[in-house]
Design an enzyme around this catalytic site. Sequence first.
Site, PDB file in Angstrom:
ATOM      1  N   ASN A 206       0.818  -1.209   0.000  1.00 20.25           N
ATOM      2  CA  ASN A 206       0.000   0.000   0.000  1.00 20.25           C
ATOM      3  C   ASN A 206       0.857   1.266   0.000  1.00 20.25           C
ATOM      4  OD1 ASN A 206      -2.488  -1.130  -0.251  1.00 20.25           O
ATOM      5  ND2 ASN A 206      -3.029  -1.020   1.904  1.00 20.25           N
ATOM      6  N   ASP A 262      -1.960   3.247   6.438  1.00 19.34           N
ATOM      7  CA  ASP A 262      -0.926   2.231   6.238  1.00 19.34           C
ATOM      8  C   ASP A 262       0.448   2.859   6.054  1.00 19.34           C
ATOM      9  OD1 ASP A 262      -3.067   0.576   6.386  1.00 19.34           O
ATOM     10  OD2 ASP A 262      -2.823  -0.356   4.429  1.00 19.34           O
TER      11      ASP A 262
END
Length: 393
Positions: A206, A262
């Site tokens: 991510n 993230d």
Amino acid sequence: MKIAVAGTGYVGLSNAILLAQHNEVTAVDLVKEKVDLINNKKSPIIDKEIQEYLSTKKLNLHATTDASAAYKDADFVIISTPTNYDPDKNYFDTSSIESVINVVKEVNPSTTIVIKSTIPVGYTEKTRKALGFGNILFSPEFLREGRALYDNLYPSRIIVSYPKDSHLKDKAETFAGLLKQGAIKEDIETLITNVTEAEAVKLFANTYLALRVAYFNELDTYAELRGLDTKQIIKGVSLDPRIGDYYNNPSFGYGGYCLPKDTKQLKANFADVPENLISAIVASNTTRKDFIADQILARKPRTVGIYRLTMKTNSDNFRQSSIQGVMKRIKAKGVDIVIYEPAMKEDLFFNSKVIRNLEEFKSSCDVIIANRMDNEITDIKDKVYTRDLFSRD
């Protein structure tokens, strides 16, 4: 196989439906309204395939608010509860995961838990020891909001991981087989690996996507300030097959549920590890929002309209959408803000008026900002500020 799924967001509900094609699945949620919708074959979230499968497919799926009953006889308990990033703790808030594990430990200590929520690197091993429950796997998700079930039916890859010192490799392989069984795609790349490495895979994947967004946004900032044609530059750069012509449409910054949290969590995991790039990715997103807000303020608007708060088309998710960061920066300078968001039930959002009538919205603003362009506002192009270059090609 009996499977219980804790959480009915994109990850939980898409997995529940995928697995309910061939297994007995119980979806668990705290919100009775969501449970009732699922039991009435209606989706509580916007997702084309989820709604289609609920309403037309033969699924062995039931939803409940009774967690203990759902977990009691389950062969697998999937945890897909939210783990928001807590900036004060510099860590994901994993309390919802621990809450589920404690209930499972009490009512079904021999079952296997599969965590699908995003977690910090090292979390699974730490939690196994802290809570005294060893049967925990981790299986990262790579789903798009609004296309979550599609991405489970046609997965780019399946990753299931197990603790190094455990006997759970067979369970990991079994669970990977259940995911494959429900998918339409064949010959799916599958990785059975260690939990800590799999946790890192999720965060690094991510963060790479966030890097790509940030890169093309900074390219766009440069081109806009230098009076260059961003579109032509991106097309030329993307002709290099190593770069590719995808995920390159400028925006107001990366947003949504996954990328902001993230990237921050990965940065936190880099404590005491030398790095420059990960911090730069996080900082770049802030810089981009500052730049977009400055471009709007330079027009000296009296009232700025925000066209849609959702992250993307066919989504009902407002969480961490990048346009909100731009909106807050503009509002902090004393400029009036109104919002067009027909999906929102409230009349105010951060004390800004929500307008549901499109024509009223258009006429009430002298500048409208849109992260993504839409046919609804092409008739007032002179009012619209967007950096969307490709979504309408």
